[in-house]
Enzyme design. Sequence first.
Site, PDB file in Angstrom:
ATOM      1  N   SER A  26     -10.717  -1.350   3.344  1.00 40.28           N
ATOM      2  CA  SER A  26      -9.927  -1.401   4.582  1.00 40.28           C
ATOM      3  C   SER A  26      -9.635   0.027   5.035  1.00 40.28           C
ATOM      4  O   SER A  26      -9.040   0.799   4.289  1.00 40.28           O
ATOM      5  CB  SER A  26      -8.598  -2.105   4.329  1.00 40.28           C
ATOM      6  OG  SER A  26      -8.817  -3.419   3.878  1.00 40.28           O
TER       7      SER A  26
ATOM      8  N   ARG B   9       0.838  -1.221   0.000  1.00 39.12           N
ATOM      9  CA  ARG B   9       0.000   0.000   0.000  1.00 39.12           C
ATOM     10  C   ARG B   9       0.867   1.263   0.000  1.00 39.12           C
ATOM     11  O   ARG B   9       0.521   2.269   0.622  1.00 39.12           O
ATOM     12  CB  ARG B   9      -0.940   0.026   1.219  1.00 39.12           C
ATOM     13  CG  ARG B   9      -1.946  -1.096   1.262  1.00 39.12           C
ATOM     14  CD  ARG B   9      -2.911  -1.064   0.081  1.00 39.12           C
ATOM     15  NE  ARG B   9      -4.034  -1.933   0.313  1.00 39.12           N
ATOM     16  CZ  ARG B   9      -4.062  -3.235   0.026  1.00 39.12           C
ATOM     17  NH1 ARG B   9      -3.012  -3.820  -0.535  1.00 39.12           N
ATOM     18  NH2 ARG B   9      -5.136  -3.952   0.267  1.00 39.12           N
TER      19      ARG B   9
ATOM     20  N   GLU C  76      -5.295   3.497   6.329  1.00 42.41           N
ATOM     21  CA  GLU C  76      -4.964   3.289   4.917  1.00 42.41           C
ATOM     22  C   GLU C  76      -5.627   4.363   4.072  1.00 42.41           C
ATOM     23  O   GLU C  76      -5.126   4.777   3.038  1.00 42.41           O
ATOM     24  CB  GLU C  76      -5.464   1.908   4.465  1.00 42.41           C
ATOM     25  CG  GLU C  76      -4.849   1.500   3.148  1.00 42.41           C
ATOM     26  CD  GLU C  76      -5.738   0.607   2.321  1.00 42.41           C
ATOM     27  OE1 GLU C  76      -6.016   0.975   1.165  1.00 42.41           O
ATOM     28  OE2 GLU C  76      -6.144  -0.452   2.817  1.00 42.41           O
TER      29      GLU C  76
HETATM   30  N1  EPU Z   1      -9.810 -11.464  10.411  1.00 39.04           N
HETATM   31  C1  EPU Z   1     -10.533 -11.645  11.571  1.00 39.04           C
HETATM   32  N2  EPU Z   1     -11.601 -10.822  11.779  1.00 39.04           N
HETATM   33  C2  EPU Z   1     -11.979  -9.871  10.893  1.00 39.04           C
HETATM   34  C3  EPU Z   1     -11.238  -9.699   9.709  1.00 39.04           C
HETATM   35  C4  EPU Z   1     -10.147 -10.505   9.492  1.00 39.04           C
HETATM   36  O1  EPU Z   1     -10.223 -12.492  12.384  1.00 39.04           O
HETATM   37  O2  EPU Z   1     -12.964  -9.164  11.162  1.00 39.04           O
HETATM   38  C5  EPU Z   1      -8.684 -12.371  10.136  1.00 39.04           C
HETATM   39  C6  EPU Z   1      -9.031 -13.336   9.008  1.00 39.04           C
HETATM   40  O3  EPU Z   1      -9.688 -14.482   9.478  1.00 39.04           O
HETATM   41  C7  EPU Z   1      -7.670 -13.652   8.428  1.00 39.04           C
HETATM   42  C8  EPU Z   1      -6.901 -12.350   8.620  1.00 39.04           C
HETATM   43  O4  EPU Z   1      -7.580 -11.628   9.656  1.00 39.04           O
HETATM   44  O5  EPU Z   1      -7.035 -14.644   9.151  1.00 39.04           O
HETATM   45  C9  EPU Z   1      -6.826 -11.522   7.339  1.00 39.04           C
HETATM   46  O6  EPU Z   1      -8.121 -11.205   6.882  1.00 39.04           O
HETATM   47  P1  EPU Z   1      -8.483 -11.083   5.305  1.00 39.04           P
HETATM   48  O7  EPU Z   1      -7.967 -12.246   4.553  1.00 39.04           O
HETATM   49  O8  EPU Z   1      -9.925 -10.764   5.220  1.00 39.04           O
HETATM   50  O9  EPU Z   1      -7.614  -9.887   4.801  1.00 39.04           O
HETATM   51  P2  EPU Z   1      -7.188  -8.517   5.444  1.00 39.04           P
HETATM   52  O10 EPU Z   1      -5.756  -8.574   5.809  1.00 39.04           O
HETATM   53  O11 EPU Z   1      -8.128  -8.127   6.526  1.00 39.04           O
HETATM   54  C10 EPU Z   1      -6.360  -7.500   3.200  1.00 39.04           C
HETATM   55  C11 EPU Z   1      -6.514  -6.221   2.433  1.00 39.04           C
HETATM   56  C12 EPU Z   1      -7.844  -6.204   1.669  1.00 39.04           C
HETATM   57  C13 EPU Z   1      -7.856  -7.398   0.733  1.00 39.04           C
HETATM   58  C14 EPU Z   1      -7.671  -8.686   1.553  1.00 39.04           C
HETATM   59  C15 EPU Z   1      -7.549  -9.902   0.676  1.00 39.04           C
HETATM   60  C16 EPU Z   1      -5.261  -4.550   3.637  1.00 39.04           C
HETATM   61  C17 EPU Z   1      -5.323  -3.326   4.495  1.00 39.04           C
HETATM   62  N3  EPU Z   1      -6.427  -5.083   3.314  1.00 39.04           N
HETATM   63  O12 EPU Z   1      -7.381  -7.522   4.204  1.00 39.04           O
HETATM   64  O13 EPU Z   1      -7.862  -5.026   0.899  1.00 39.04           O
HETATM   65  O14 EPU Z   1      -9.066  -7.466   0.006  1.00 39.04           O
HETATM   66  O15 EPU Z   1      -6.449  -8.594   2.330  1.00 39.04           O
HETATM   67  O16 EPU Z   1      -6.295  -9.890   0.038  1.00 39.04           O
HETATM   68  O17 EPU Z   1      -4.171  -4.971   3.266  1.00 39.04           O
HETATM   69  C18 EPU Z   1      -8.546  -2.750   0.900  1.00 39.04           C
HETATM   70  O18 EPU Z   1      -7.340  -2.461   0.860  1.00 39.04           O
HETATM   71  O19 EPU Z   1      -9.442  -1.876   0.903  1.00 39.04           O
HETATM   72  C19 EPU Z   1      -8.932  -4.149   0.967  1.00 39.04           C
HETATM   73  C20 EPU Z   1     -10.194  -4.525   1.105  1.00 39.04           C
END
Ligand code: EPU
Length: 335
Positions: free
Chosen positions: A235, A163, A331
Amino acid sequence: MIREFHHIDLRDRNSFGVAQRAERLVEFETPADLRELFADGIPERWTVLSGGNNILFTRDYDGMLLTPVARGIGIVSDDGERVRVRAEAGVEWDDLVEWSVERGLWGIENLSLIPGKAGAAPVQNIGAYGCEAGDSIERVEMYCVETGAMLTLDAAHCGFGYRESVFKHSLKGRVVITAVELLLHRTPRPKLGYGDVEREVEARGGATLRNIREAVCAIRRAKLPDPGVLGNAGSFFKNPVVGADTAARLLAEFPDMPHYPAPEGRVKLAAGWLIDRAGLKGHREGRVGVHERQALVLVNLGGATGGEVIAFARKVQEAVHARFGIAIDTEVNIL
Ligand code: EPU
């Protein structure tokens, strides 16, 4: 051609749906438009408002907002395997993904359904499901506000990181991105390693471009709120990247904490998990809340001001810090 608006309500131009106003907003198409706009000097306050999907207006904007509207997509070169595609800044990112998938071009399918425009993609190096725009962007075309010249920056000089890019730092407020050029491939190169992607792709019959696109769309629709229905900017926070010592300390206490290797021996944590475990998933205060299915997303429950959203966000940051000793950064671009 330029279209100009004054004292304009930004509600329909930011995905959070906050009702702030801008003194002046200009839609532009060509570099010549930009030259004309800046001919009488650089306004004291200006910025680019692209799709408005990663921005939070906390007050009225007393300057000039520039919105790209040119939507051309074309093939620049094609050697049968490597295909260079140029998209103008106003192209909807997901239209570009669909255009590429339709033509059998691999590279950005995992970035399906990310809201926003092509010109904004390099700024925060949009990413999802193991891919980042910077992996496929080869060049970025831009207008230099100080000199009035058009410049092309190779990816190697774009400073792409998680990012991150040079457009958020040394080039911030100095250039307007007018187009991006991607390098895509005809040879399949499926990336299925992230989370549920492989399972969803298999359920659709295997790793074709179309199946990957549909799988990613389905996963996103299940987890992320549609900004057309519930105002949000995806996010709201970045996933924090911490030192190995900090990660080890937390893992000793929370063995199930998600963590991923990051450059230089550091460890990326999941801000969504931290917020969730701080007990805030689904938490609401007034017209703002933490989304019920993905705690990394803050939502406008209807009529919230930018000021209310940012005040709520600060409380989320404080709660995570109090619980885990970790600072999570926004972000979203706060204006
Ligand atoms: N998790 C939880 N609770 C929640 C959300 C997440 O326990 O409410 C846990 C999930 O179970 C998982 C981990 O946290 O083990 C990561 O969650 P997820 O795979 O949903 O991805 P993220 O890290 O929360 C990032 C990006 C998203 C992107 C997803 C998929 C960032 C800031 N966000 O989210 O990007 O879609 O990975 O690659 O890096 C965005 O930037 O706007 C965005 C949506």
